[in-house]
Design a protein around this motif. Structure first.
Motif, mmCIF file in Angstrom:
data_model
loop_
_atom_site.group_PDB
_atom_site.id
_atom_site.type_symbol
_atom_site.label_atom_id
_atom_site.label_comp_id
_atom_site.label_asym_id
_atom_site.label_seq_id
_atom_site.Cartn_x
_atom_site.Cartn_y
_atom_site.Cartn_z
ATOM 1 N N GLY A 91 37.032 37.559 33.436
ATOM 2 C CA GLY A 91 36.292 38.795 33.222
ATOM 3 C C GLY A 91 35.100 38.673 32.299
ATOM 4 O O GLY A 91 34.658 39.663 31.687
ATOM 5 N N GLU A 92 34.523 37.487 32.200
ATOM 6 C CA GLU A 92 33.433 37.239 31.258
ATOM 7 C C GLU A 92 32.148 37.988 31.639
ATOM 8 O O GLU A 92 31.945 38.388 32.780
ATOM 9 N N ARG A 93 31.286 38.166 30.635
ATOM 10 C CA ARG A 93 29.947 38.688 30.910
ATOM 11 C C ARG A 93 29.194 37.672 31.763
ATOM 12 O O ARG A 93 29.404 36.463 31.658
ATOM 13 N N LEU A 94 28.294 38.179 32.581
ATOM 14 C CA LEU A 94 27.615 37.312 33.547
ATOM 15 C C LEU A 94 26.129 37.122 33.243
ATOM 16 O O LEU A 94 25.436 36.447 33.997
ATOM 17 N N ASP A 95 25.669 37.689 32.146
ATOM 18 C CA ASP A 95 24.247 37.571 31.818
ATOM 19 C C ASP A 95 23.982 36.565 30.708
ATOM 20 O O ASP A 95 22.840 36.389 30.284
ATOM 21 N N THR A 96 25.051 35.893 30.232
ATOM 22 C CA THR A 96 24.863 34.938 29.138
ATOM 23 C C THR A 96 25.516 33.590 29.442
ATOM 24 O O THR A 96 25.807 32.818 28.534
ATOM 25 N N LEU A 97 25.730 33.292 30.700
ATOM 26 C CA LEU A 97 26.414 32.051 31.061
ATOM 27 C C LEU A 97 25.489 30.846 30.878
ATOM 28 O O LEU A 97 24.305 30.901 31.184
ATOM 29 N N THR A 103 35.861 24.253 30.199
ATOM 30 C CA THR A 103 37.272 23.963 30.420
ATOM 31 C C THR A 103 38.112 25.222 30.277
ATOM 32 O O THR A 103 37.879 26.035 29.376
ATOM 33 N N GLY A 104 39.090 25.357 31.166
ATOM 34 C CA GLY A 104 40.070 26.431 31.067
ATOM 35 C C GLY A 104 39.630 27.711 31.736
ATOM 36 O O GLY A 104 38.541 27.826 32.294
ATOM 37 N N GLY A 105 40.515 28.682 31.687
ATOM 38 C CA GLY A 105 40.224 29.995 32.255
ATOM 39 C C GLY A 105 40.650 30.118 33.704
ATOM 40 O O GLY A 105 40.861 29.117 34.403
ATOM 41 N N ASN A 106 40.779 31.355 34.135
ATOM 42 C CA ASN A 106 41.116 31.661 35.523
ATOM 43 C C ASN A 106 39.973 32.413 36.170
ATOM 44 O O ASN A 106 39.348 33.276 35.548
ATOM 45 N N MET A 107 39.700 32.097 37.423
ATOM 46 C CA MET A 107 38.637 32.768 38.143
ATOM 47 C C MET A 107 39.041 34.213 38.454
ATOM 48 O O MET A 107 40.101 34.466 39.017
ATOM 49 N N THR A 108 38.185 35.152 38.047
ATOM 50 C CA THR A 108 38.479 36.569 38.254
ATOM 51 C C THR A 108 37.544 37.235 39.251
ATOM 52 O O THR A 108 37.758 38.401 39.594
ATOM 53 N N SER A 109 36.553 36.524 39.734
ATOM 54 C CA SER A 109 35.707 37.088 40.791
ATOM 55 C C SER A 109 35.059 35.964 41.581
ATOM 56 O O SER A 109 34.678 34.931 41.021
ATOM 57 N N MET A 110 34.951 36.191 42.878
ATOM 58 C CA MET A 110 34.357 35.201 43.769
ATOM 59 C C MET A 110 33.865 35.909 45.012
ATOM 60 O O MET A 110 34.254 37.043 45.296
ATOM 61 N N SER A 111 32.995 35.254 45.757
ATOM 62 C CA SER A 111 32.594 35.776 47.058
ATOM 63 C C SER A 111 33.583 35.284 48.105
ATOM 64 O O SER A 111 34.191 34.232 47.960
ATOM 65 N N THR A 112 33.740 36.053 49.162
ATOM 66 C CA THR A 112 34.593 35.645 50.268
ATOM 67 C C THR A 112 33.853 34.622 51.120
ATOM 68 O O THR A 112 32.652 34.752 51.351
ATOM 69 N N TYR A 113 34.554 33.614 51.599
ATOM 70 C CA TYR A 113 33.876 32.588 52.386
ATOM 71 C C TYR A 113 33.505 33.122 53.769
ATOM 72 O O TYR A 113 34.118 34.061 54.293
ATOM 73 N N VAL A 158 33.285 49.824 45.046
ATOM 74 C CA VAL A 158 34.002 50.230 43.839
ATOM 75 C C VAL A 158 34.554 48.973 43.194
ATOM 76 O O VAL A 158 35.396 48.278 43.777
ATOM 77 N N GLU A 159 34.077 48.661 41.993
ATOM 78 C CA GLU A 159 34.419 47.422 41.291
ATOM 79 C C GLU A 159 35.015 47.769 39.923
ATOM 80 O O GLU A 159 34.403 48.494 39.140
ATOM 81 N N ARG A 160 36.218 47.267 39.655
ATOM 82 C CA ARG A 160 36.903 47.620 38.411
ATOM 83 C C ARG A 160 36.311 46.910 37.196
ATOM 84 O O ARG A 160 36.411 47.404 36.074
ATOM 85 N N ASP A 161 35.704 45.742 37.381
ATOM 86 C CA ASP A 161 35.170 44.971 36.270
ATOM 87 C C ASP A 161 33.742 45.432 35.973
ATOM 88 O O ASP A 161 32.848 45.313 36.813
ATOM 89 N N GLY A 162 33.534 45.968 34.789
ATOM 90 C CA GLY A 162 32.220 46.507 34.436
ATOM 91 C C GLY A 162 31.123 45.466 34.448
ATOM 92 O O GLY A 162 29.994 45.744 34.876
ATOM 93 N N HIS A 163 31.422 44.255 33.970
ATOM 94 C CA HIS A 163 30.412 43.198 33.976
ATOM 95 C C HIS A 163 29.994 42.849 35.403
ATOM 96 O O HIS A 163 28.804 42.693 35.701
ATOM 97 N N MET A 164 30.975 42.722 36.296
ATOM 98 C CA MET A 164 30.659 42.378 37.675
ATOM 99 C C MET A 164 29.947 43.528 38.382
ATOM 100 O O MET A 164 29.030 43.301 39.187
#
Length: 403
Positions: A91-97, A103-113, A158-164
């Motif tokens: 659920g990280e912010r996406l404007d400061t990557l 290392t580490g973490g779980n993916m919380t958003s992705m595009s569908t293939y 409708v997206e639950r994650d505010g950053h996304m």
């Protein structure tokens, strides 16, 4: 939508569309045009790639930045491939990557293939003028494609994650498609209510949220994945509302589906792979030959009637694992035996499901009763004493997004 005259990306999209037409069934001319015109590089400006091998914990990743010259070619190839694009960890912010290793973490958003996107959007039978709702749009690729077909002002996510949600809206605005993303709990449908002609969920759910059905307009179609704890045997649910208001729902086994909603953890066989190789189990006779991979109706029933079992598709012979019960079954090729280990005889469970499936007429599809949205949702195929039936689990509580 502003014209795209950058030749390299135009050529990549054209090559992607040719590949999708040949191998993934892209046939709808409006959707084909949408794939050609929607600039994926705007919606997917970065991407995580996995560096670690299977079973690694924590996982090593590398972030590709599409604006960096050292990453650009690899990034462009990836976002125009058939792969799912990983966009966000925890659920990280996406404007400061920052590009580079992490290392580490779980993916919380992705595009569908791509192939799954085509299957879903073509199954929706999109047409201009339809009101379209995307639940869990992530970076907005499917939403943008739908908006290119339906027209401006008609496609909403409708997206639950505010950053996304902010990230997707910013990028969609750059495309000029007139698509909107609102922050909210996708399980509750559109927070403002209303009726939609087409509803598509990009998240797998254990059962159908009542709000989704309530917001489906007469003549409408709703498409989602019904998810269990196994990624091996997903089910695709198509809900339609007739012009007279009657709800009809059909569940079909598929080779692929969407990831489950937050709170659902998929099971994995990787952690047992070495032990199974060392000790496949005690052999015993069986009259059930390993069922074919495309017996989707059987495997869908197995996902519910022998719960918490996952298949190791990398194994040399069919291997079914119940990780939490330390049990597995390894089929022997062609000699009428199977090896079993642990307190659960997983193969005996499959034998039972197979018998019930055959008695029900070897169904490929199942009917889901959604007549009472406040009551249990029952899945059935066949009739009488040989009917194959089960009840879908309730919606799990979803943790709220931290501010």
């Amino acid at each position: 939508m502003s014209p795209d005259t950058h030749a390299p990306t135009v050529a990549r999209r054209a090559a992607m569309v040719r590949r999708l037409e040949t191998g993934s069934g892209l046939a709808d001319p409006r959707l084909r045009e949408a794939f050609l015109s929607v600039r994926r590089e705007v919606l997917l400006p970065h991407a995580y790639v996995r560096v670690s091998g299977p079973g690694a914990d924590p996982i090593d990743w590398r972030l590709l930045d599409g604006s960096h010259p050292d990453d650009r070619e690899e990034w462009l190839e990836l976002i125009h491939s058939d792969e799912s694009i990983l966009l966000q960890r925890d659920g990280e912010r996406l404007d400061t990557l920052a590009r580079g290793p992490v290392t580490g973490g779980n993916m919380t958003s992705m595009s569908t293939y791509g192939p799954a996107t085509i299957e879903a959007l073509q199954g929706m039978l999109l047409e201009p003028g339809q009101r379209y709702l995307e639940l869990g749009p992530g970076p907005g690729v499917s939403l943008a494609l739908a908006a290119a077909v339906t027209g401006p002002g008609l496609a909403t996510g409708v997206e639950r994650d505010g950053h996304m949600a902010s990230f997707a809206q910013h990028n969609l605005d750059r495309l000029g498609l007139g698509a909107a993303v609102v922050q909210g709990d996708a399980l509750e449908g559109h927070p403002a209510g209303g009726l939609f002609d087409r509803i598509h969920s990009g998240i797998g759910v254990p059962c159908v949220p009542p709000a989704w059905v309530e917001q489906l307009a007469p003549g409408g179609r709703l498409l989602t994945t019904l998810a269990t704890r196994t990624p091996s045997w997903p089910g695709q649910l198509l809900v339609t509302r007739t012009e007279t208001g009657r709800i009809e729902a059909v569940l079909t086994g598929r080779p692929r589906g969407y990831r489950p909603m937050l709170g659902y953890r998929w099971l994995h066989a990787v952690g047992h792979r070495a032990r199974i190789k060392e000790d496949p189990g005690t052999p015993r006779p069986t009259r059930l030959a390993p069922p074919t991979d495309d017996a989707y109706g059987l495997w869908l029933a197995a996902a519910y009637l022998m719960p918490n079992v996952v298949r190791d598709f990398q194994a040399e012979t069919m291997t079914l694992v119940a990780p939490e019960d330390d049990s597995w079954a390894v089929a022997s090729p062609g000699d009428g035996t199977v090896r079993v280990h642990g307190p659960r005889d997983v193969w005996a469970e499959l034998e039972d499901v197979h018998t019930r499936w055959e008695r029900a007429g070897r169904p490929d599809q199942y009917v889901v009763d959604l007549a009472d949205l406040a009551g249990p949702q029952v899945v059935t195929a066949g009739a009488g004493p040989h009917a194959l039936t089960w009840t879908l689990p309730p919606l799990a509580a979803v943790p709220r997004q931290a501010p």
